[in-house]
Scaffold this active site. Structure first.
Site, short mmCIF file in Angstrom:
data_model
loop_
_atom_site.label_atom_id
_atom_site.label_comp_id
_atom_site.label_asym_id
_atom_site.label_seq_id
_atom_site.Cartn_x
_atom_site.Cartn_y
_atom_site.Cartn_z
N HIS A 118 0.81 -1.22 0.00
CA HIS A 118 0.00 0.00 0.00
C HIS A 118 0.85 1.27 0.00
CE1 HIS A 118 0.34 -0.15 4.53
NE2 HIS A 118 0.42 1.15 4.35
N ASP A 148 0.18 -7.58 1.42
CA ASP A 148 0.61 -6.19 1.61
C ASP A 148 2.13 -6.07 1.60
OD1 ASP A 148 0.26 -3.50 1.79
OD2 ASP A 148 -0.10 -3.46 3.94
N SER A 226 4.70 2.49 7.88
CA SER A 226 4.34 1.34 7.06
C SER A 226 5.52 0.88 6.21
CB SER A 226 3.17 1.69 6.14
OG SER A 226 2.00 1.90 6.88
#
Length: 380
Positions: A118, A148, A226
Site C-alpha cells: 500500500h 501487503d 508502514s
C-alpha cells in the site's frame, strides 16, 4: 609554670590538627563518586537520595543496549517517497505530484528493498532514500497485495546496501521487547519501543485480503511507519509494520506487523516471479458479506474457469434456469476435512499447498454433501 604553658600549646595543636583532618575527610567525601547527594525539589522537600555517579557515568545498560541496537539496524532502514504523473486539464502539461511516503528496509546487496504494497500502490514513481541520505530511483520488482508486501530495486553501490538480519516469528512470546524503526510523518530514522502485545491476530490488508498470524505490538506505529521493520532484542527482523488500529489515525498503542515467516517465503517468489505463485482452484466465489447475508454454510461457487481444476473435477457454478430462477452452485464447506466458512479462509488454506497437489473438497450440492478430488493448478 612552663609545664602548664606547654600543655596548653599541645592541646591547641591537637585541636587545630583535628580541625584540618576533619576538613580533609569532608572534602574526600565530597569528591567520592559513591557519595550520596540529597536533592530537594522546588518546594525544598527532600527527594530520594541519588548517587552523583549516575549522572556522570551516563546511560544504563538497558539504554546502551537500545542505542547499540538502533545504531546497528538503522543503516538497513530506508525512506520511500512516491509520486504520480498527472496531466493538467487546461495546459495539458504532464506534472509529477507527490503521492505519499513510507518506510522500507534493505533485503540483500543486490539492491532489493522491502516495503508494504500500500506504500507504492498506484504510484507512477518511487524513490528510496538510504540511511546515508543518498536518494535512488526505484523500480517495482514484484508485489503481493494479498500480503501487503512489495519488492523494489535500486541501483546503488553494494557497499551502501546493508541487509537487515532476518529472525523468526514462529517462536515469539507475548511480553518480549520489540523495536520499530521507520519514518512516521516523514520524520526519518525514528525509533519506537514496546512489547509483543498479542500473537495470532488476523488483519485485513488494504486490498481486502486477510493476513493470518499478524503480530500485535504497542510500539508506536504511525502513518509513515508502514513498510518498516519490527525487530527483536537482538536486532533481527521479526515483522513488517503494516497497520494500526486507531479511531484518530494516529498511534493508539495497537499496531500490527506481517510476521517474518510470511516475508521469508513471499519475498523470494516476488523477486523471481514478480508475484506469489499460489495454487488455484479455478473458481469465482461469492463475497463473504453476501454469504453471511444469505446464511449459507460456506463460500458459494459463482463461476468456474473453463479448463481449470474445478471444471475438470465437475464443480457446479451458480446459474439461472430457463425461467430466470437462480440455481445455486456448489458450496465449499471443507478442504481435506478442514472446515471452510469463508472465501478468505479458503484463500489462506490454499497457501499450505502447491500447484499440482491434489485436495479433496467437501461440497454441499442440492442439499446433500459430496466429496470431489481436485488437482490444483498455478495461478495465472
Amino acid at each position: 609554670m612552663k609545664t602548664g604553658i606547654m600543655r596548653i600549646l599541645l592541646a591547641a595543636l591537637l585541636l587545630v590538627g583535628a580541625f584540618f583532618a576533619g576538613a580533609a575527610w569532608r572534602n574526600k567525601d565530597n569528591n567520592d563518586p559513591a557519595t550520596e547527594v540529597v536533592a530537594k525539589d522546588k518546594r525544598g522537600h527532600r527527594s530520594l537520595p541519588t548517587r552523583a555517579a549516575s549522572y556522570r557515568e551516563g546511560s544504563t545498560p538497558e539504554e546502551e543496549h537500545t542505542i547499540a541496537l538502533f545504531e546497528r539496524a538503522a543503516p538497513s532502514v530506508c525512506y520511500i517517497t512516491t509520486s504520480v504523473v498527472r496531466r493538467d486539464f487546461w495546459s495539458r502539461n504532464v506534472m509529477e505530484i507527490p503521492q505519499g511516503s513510507g518506510s522500507g528496509f534493505v533485503w540483500d546487496r543486490s539492491g532489493h528493498i522491502i516495503t508494504n504494497y500500500h506504500v507504492i500502490q498506484g504510484a507512477s514513481k518511487a524513490q528510496v532514500t538510504l540511511a546515508d541520505r543518498s536518494t535512488w530511483d526505484a523500480e517495482l520488482v514484484g508485489s503481493a497485495p494479498e500480503k501487503d508486501l512489495a519488492v523494489l530495486k535500486i541501483k546503488a553501490p553494494t557497499n551502501k546496501m546493508i541487509p537487515i538480519p532476518v529472525g523468526t516469528s514462529e517462536d515469539l512470546r507475548v511480553g518480549q521487547a520489540v523495536y520499530a524503526i521507520g519514518n512516521p510523518f516523514g520524520l526519518d530514522q525514528t525509533l519506537t519501543t514496546g512489547i509483543v502485545s498479542a500473537l495470532g491476530r488476523e488483519i485485513q490488508t488494504e486490498s481486502g485480503f486477510p493476513v493470518r498470524d499478524a503480530i500485535q505490538t504497542d510500539a508506536a506505529i504511525n502513518p509513515g511507519n508502514s513498510g518498516g521493520p519490527l525487530l527483536d532484542s537482538s536486532g533481527r527482523l521479526i515483522g513488517v509494520n503494516t497497520a494500526i488500529y486507531s479511531p484518530s489515525g494516529a498511534s493508539a498503542g495497537i499496531g500490527f506487523s506481517i510476521p517474518v515467516a510470511v516475508v521469508r517465503w513471499a519475498v523470494p517468489e516476488l523477486i523471481k516471479y514478480g508475484k506469489i505463485k499460489r495454487p488455484s482452484l479455478g473458481v469465482e466465489l461469492l463475497e463473504t458479506s453476501d454469504v453471511k447475508r444469505n446464511e449459507l454454510e460456506g463460500p458459494l461457487v459463482m463461476d468456474v474457469t473453463r479448463g481449470g481444476p474445478a471444471a475438470s473435477a465437475g464443480l457446479r457454478a451458480t446459474r439461472r434456469d430457463e425461467y430466470g430462477r437462480i440455481i445455486l452452485g456448489d458450496i465449499i464447506v471443507a478442504m481435506n476435512n478442514k472446515r471452510i466458512n469463508t472465501k478468505e479462509e479458503l484463500i489462506l488454506e490454499l497457501e499450505n499447498y502447491q500447484a499440482g497437489d491434489e485436495v479433496t473438497l467437501t461440497l454441499l450440492r442440492e442439499q446433500r454433501e459430496v466429496k470431489v478430488k481436485v488437482r490444483l493448478a498455478e495461478t495465472k
